[in-house]
Design a protein around this motif. Structure first.
Motif, PDB file in Angstrom:
ATOM      1  N   TYR A 223       0.039  -1.673  -0.280  1.00  0.00           N
ATOM      2  CA  TYR A 223      -0.049   0.247  -0.097  1.00  0.00           C
ATOM      3  C   TYR A 223       0.903   1.122  -0.306  1.00  0.00           C
ATOM      4  O   TYR A 223       2.068   1.278   0.123  1.00  0.00           O
ATOM      5  CB  TYR A 223      -0.728  -0.069   1.581  1.00  0.00           C
ATOM      6  CG  TYR A 223      -0.231   0.176   2.850  1.00  0.00           C
ATOM      7  CD1 TYR A 223      -0.526   1.546   3.129  1.00  0.00           C
ATOM      8  CD2 TYR A 223       0.629  -1.059   2.992  1.00  0.00           C
ATOM      9  CE1 TYR A 223       0.187   2.007   4.259  1.00  0.00           C
ATOM     10  CE2 TYR A 223       1.402  -0.889   4.657  1.00  0.00           C
ATOM     11  CZ  TYR A 223       0.715   0.708   5.209  1.00  0.00           C
ATOM     12  OH  TYR A 223       1.481   0.751   6.639  1.00  0.00           O
ATOM     13  N   CYS A 224      -0.113   2.715  -0.023  1.00  0.00           N
ATOM     14  CA  CYS A 224       0.558   3.520  -0.101  1.00  0.00           C
ATOM     15  C   CYS A 224       0.354   4.324   0.797  1.00  0.00           C
ATOM     16  O   CYS A 224      -0.558   4.899   0.854  1.00  0.00           O
ATOM     17  CB  CYS A 224       0.930   4.346  -1.637  1.00  0.00           C
ATOM     18  SG  CYS A 224       1.909   6.391  -1.629  1.00  0.00           S
ATOM     19  N   SER A 227      -1.410   7.677  -0.288  1.00  0.00           N
ATOM     20  CA  SER A 227      -2.881   7.274  -1.714  1.00  0.00           C
ATOM     21  C   SER A 227      -3.441   6.489  -0.662  1.00  0.00           C
ATOM     22  O   SER A 227      -3.403   5.620  -0.074  1.00  0.00           O
ATOM     23  CB  SER A 227      -2.096   7.591  -2.839  1.00  0.00           C
ATOM     24  OG  SER A 227      -1.925   6.122  -3.339  1.00  0.00           O
ATOM     25  N   ASP A 228      -4.129   6.537  -2.137  1.00  0.00           N
ATOM     26  CA  ASP A 228      -5.613   4.677  -1.603  1.00  0.00           C
ATOM     27  C   ASP A 228      -5.454   3.606  -2.363  1.00  0.00           C
ATOM     28  O   ASP A 228      -5.863   2.597  -1.935  1.00  0.00           O
ATOM     29  CB  ASP A 228      -6.930   5.496  -2.550  1.00  0.00           C
ATOM     30  CG  ASP A 228      -7.433   6.264  -1.084  1.00  0.00           C
ATOM     31  OD1 ASP A 228      -6.963   6.526  -0.654  1.00  0.00           O
ATOM     32  OD2 ASP A 228      -7.894   7.565  -2.196  1.00  0.00           O
ATOM     33  N   TYR A 229      -3.745   4.018  -2.912  1.00  0.00           N
ATOM     34  CA  TYR A 229      -3.355   1.967  -3.747  1.00  0.00           C
ATOM     35  C   TYR A 229      -3.080   1.769  -3.086  1.00  0.00           C
ATOM     36  O   TYR A 229      -2.093   1.911  -1.608  1.00  0.00           O
ATOM     37  CB  TYR A 229      -2.512   3.063  -4.535  1.00  0.00           C
ATOM     38  CG  TYR A 229      -1.228   1.678  -4.711  1.00  0.00           C
ATOM     39  CD1 TYR A 229      -2.110   1.391  -6.838  1.00  0.00           C
ATOM     40  CD2 TYR A 229      -0.536   0.812  -4.350  1.00  0.00           C
ATOM     41  CE1 TYR A 229      -1.525  -0.029  -6.943  1.00  0.00           C
ATOM     42  CE2 TYR A 229      -0.012  -0.575  -4.631  1.00  0.00           C
ATOM     43  CZ  TYR A 229      -0.578  -1.063  -6.322  1.00  0.00           C
ATOM     44  OH  TYR A 229      -0.203  -1.837  -6.776  1.00  0.00           O
ATOM     45  N   SER A 432       5.362   4.869  -5.817  1.00  0.00           N
ATOM     46  CA  SER A 432       4.067   4.288  -6.411  1.00  0.00           C
ATOM     47  C   SER A 432       3.400   4.113  -7.598  1.00  0.00           C
ATOM     48  O   SER A 432       3.424   5.290  -8.173  1.00  0.00           O
ATOM     49  CB  SER A 432       2.942   4.222  -5.235  1.00  0.00           C
ATOM     50  OG  SER A 432       1.477   4.346  -5.247  1.00  0.00           O
ATOM     51  N   PRO A 433       2.702   2.835  -7.961  1.00  0.00           N
ATOM     52  CA  PRO A 433       1.992   2.911  -9.746  1.00  0.00           C
ATOM     53  C   PRO A 433       1.430   4.336  -9.975  1.00  0.00           C
ATOM     54  O   PRO A 433       1.229   4.483 -10.556  1.00  0.00           O
ATOM     55  CB  PRO A 433       1.534   1.403  -9.823  1.00  0.00           C
ATOM     56  CG  PRO A 433       1.572   0.303  -8.328  1.00  0.00           C
ATOM     57  CD  PRO A 433       2.623   1.194  -7.156  1.00  0.00           C
ATOM     58  N   ASP A 434       0.672   4.463  -8.376  1.00  0.00           N
ATOM     59  CA  ASP A 434      -0.238   5.951  -9.113  1.00  0.00           C
ATOM     60  C   ASP A 434       0.411   7.378  -9.077  1.00  0.00           C
ATOM     61  O   ASP A 434       0.376   7.525  -8.768  1.00  0.00           O
ATOM     62  CB  ASP A 434      -1.178   6.186  -8.000  1.00  0.00           C
ATOM     63  CG  ASP A 434      -0.892   5.924  -6.507  1.00  0.00           C
ATOM     64  OD1 ASP A 434       0.288   6.322  -6.240  1.00  0.00           O
ATOM     65  OD2 ASP A 434      -2.242   6.040  -5.612  1.00  0.00           O
ATOM     66  N   GLY A 435       1.902   7.064  -8.674  1.00  0.00           N
ATOM     67  CA  GLY A 435       2.752   8.109  -9.018  1.00  0.00           C
ATOM     68  C   GLY A 435       2.317   9.374  -7.194  1.00  0.00           C
ATOM     69  O   GLY A 435       3.245   9.986  -7.565  1.00  0.00           O
ATOM     70  N   LYS A 436       1.996   8.913  -5.851  1.00  0.00           N
ATOM     71  CA  LYS A 436       1.927   9.834  -4.868  1.00  0.00           C
ATOM     72  C   LYS A 436       2.415   9.253  -3.934  1.00  0.00           C
ATOM     73  O   LYS A 436       1.990   9.350  -2.597  1.00  0.00           O
ATOM     74  CB  LYS A 436       0.581   9.596  -5.017  1.00  0.00           C
ATOM     75  CG  LYS A 436      -0.465   9.991  -5.555  1.00  0.00           C
ATOM     76  CD  LYS A 436      -2.613  10.007  -5.579  1.00  0.00           C
ATOM     77  CE  LYS A 436      -2.956  10.571  -6.602  1.00  0.00           C
ATOM     78  NZ  LYS A 436      -4.063  10.581  -6.354  1.00  0.00           N
TER      79      LYS A 436
END
Length: 511
Positions: A223-224, A227-229, A432-436
């Motif tokens: 998890y990040c 962020s919500d990832y 993180s894959p979402d860039g956050k």
């Protein structure tokens, strides 16, 4: 009822096979009694907890519009043969025969039966959507049942199945169930995460796992924190490093590494970082046999050599088997045998690499044809410079290896090819894959799973209805499970101390 009338059977000591807190404490508190491997009787105290779990699940499922029914524990094999799962589900699916020799299964889940019910009754789009659920006993013949109710063979599960007219409607039903699950786990008072997951044997395009956070959990949750990832380890994407590959600064050199067969040993001997080494894993995919008549000879069956794949990962990284199985041609891979490795590389494991392959298979595969090795490099490896790998010669490695200059696209022989893919487990600190932000990892226990299945099951079972255009359409399907008997064990793993269980109020056996 008076306490003296209630049935409580406690133990001073936990049994020797109880390895984790929930197994130890549920046994000592007289909540469960072992009958056989992975099979337990739910004693009165434990059953009170299970009934409270069921009540919360039932209440939220009813509020979400699902309709309760019950499907048989014993199911005819014919339904499972329609979808192919009678043969593909492996030894975990318990297969039995009746006195007439007819095949049946002990249900581990009920997609086929639920779909059979619907294909008999749903004739028109006007009857949709529908959502049915049950709270029922299941059986999965685990190879190694352990940890009490955490990984038993017989267990109670809530399984629900939604049916819709099209993909858009089905995904609304999916989101409705995912929201209901969040309400359910909120009511339990447990710390949990909903994470993107691999679909596994159930299949489907979209799914989430619900994981109760616990140090003893079998699953790694990625998890990040900013962020919500969130995803499980099987699903979490490992991004390639940012920027271009660095230029070569070293000459490629064959270096003696006597007795050093692991990346860590080589790094220690050469006084370099483990991150500058590349490990080689060899996979094989069996291709069966061919008949010699296909090749113009007299008829006979000739076994073919397996396809060989060389996987390249950074020395400190681990291969993610689920990601690898999603690559074309690798769904049924296995680890290559020492004999196969020797034939393909001319060297024993520990000194393998993509350069100077000398195996006997390099010049003659089946009937003299060259034997190809597919090289698959992890995204991170593809951007490395001045790295170290095996020399395909015992007690030697090659240092200062660089892409393009030394290896691929100019691999000696010209027969090999290379694919770049994400084939590793992520590690804490990866982007993180979402860039956050960056990723963190914690342990979790899977207690729920929601899937959007589409027409994965309705097509092979020919489950159709008449759409608005008057033409047959396949039912769009979703399925949703909660481990009823696993939940109390997960709650204990998250909530206990030296004195014993600390129950969340919602599922305490007594208040």
């Amino acid at each position: 009822m008076k306490a003296s009338q209630f049935y409580i059977s406690t133990l001073k000591e936990a049994p020797a096979d109880a390895e984790i807190a929930s197994h130890q404490l549920m046994t000592r508190a007289g909540m469960i009694k072992k009958l056989g491997a992975g099979i337990y009787s739910y004693m009165p105290m434990g059953l009170r907890v299970i009934r409270k779990v069921e009540a919360i699940v039932r209440d939220e499922m009813n509020k979400a519009g699902a309709i309760e029914m019950t499907m048989p524990v014993i199911q005819p094999a014919e339904l499972w043969q329609e979808t192919g799962r009678f043969t593909t589900n492996g030894p975990e699916l318990l297969r039995i025969q009746d006195r007439h020799g007819r095949d049946f299964i002990v249900q581990s889940t009920s997609e086929e039966v639920a779909l059979d019910v619907m294909r008999q009754d749903i004739k028109s789009y006007k009857q949709l959507p529908k959502n049915i659920y049950q709270i029922q006993t299941k059986f999965r013949d685990e190879r190694r049942p352990r940890f009490g109710l955490m990984r038993g063979r017989e267990f109670i599960m809530k399984d629900a199945y939604s049916f819709d007219r099209d993909e858009a409607s089905a995904k609304i039903s999916y989101q409705n169930m995912a929201a209901a699950y969040r309400k359910i786990f909120d009511r339990f008072g447990l710390q949990y995460r909903a994470v993107a997951a691999d679909s596994g044997a159930i299949g489907g395009d979209v799914n989430e796992e619900f994981q109760v956070i616990a140090a003893t959990g079998e699953d790694a949750i990625v998890y990040c924190p900013t962020s919500d990832y969130a995803a499980n380890m099987e699903k979490a994407e490992a991004l390639a490093p940012q920027g271009e590959r660095k230029a070569a600064t070293q000459a490629m050199t064959k270096t003696a590494t006597p007795g050093k067969a692991t990346c860590a040993e080589v790094a220690g001997m050469l006084n370099i970082s483990l991150q500058s080494t590349v490990k080689s894993l060899v996979l094989a995919v069996d291709k069966g046999a061919v008949t010699s008549t296909d090749l113009g000879f007299s008829t006979s069956v000739i076994p073919t050599r397996p396809e060989i794949y060389l996987m390249l990962l950074r020395g400190d990284h681990e291969m993610n088997e689920v990601k690898v199985r999603r690559l074309e041609g690798l769904a049924d891979f296995r680890m290559a045998t020492p004999e196969e490795i020797e034939g393909a590389f001319g060297c024993r494991p520990g000194y393998l690499g993509p350069i100077n392959r000398k195996g006997s298979w390099t010049t003659g595969g089946l009937l003299g044809f060259p034997h190809k090795v597919q090289v698959i490099a992890d995204k991170e490896v593809a951007l490395m410079a001045d790295w170290v790998c095996g020399a395909n010669e015992p007690d030697f490695h090659i240092t200062g290896v660089n892409w393009e200059r030394d290896v691929w696209p100019n691999i000696p022989g010209g027969r090999e090819g290379m694919l770049i893919a994400d084939i590793r487990n992520v590690v804490a600190g990866d982007a993180s894959p979402d860039g956050k932000g960056v990723l963190a990892i914690e342990r979790g226990i899977e207690v729920g799973h929601v899937f959007y299945l589409g027409t994965k099951y309705s097509r092979p079972m020919n489950a159709t209805f008449l759409g608005e255009n008057g033409k047959p359409q396949f039912l769009e399907m979703g399925c949703y499970g909660i481990g009823i008997t696993r939940l109390p064990a997960a709650a204990i793993e998250q909530n206990h101390d030296a004195k014993g269980i600390i129950w969340p109020d919602a599922i305490a056996p007594f208040t």
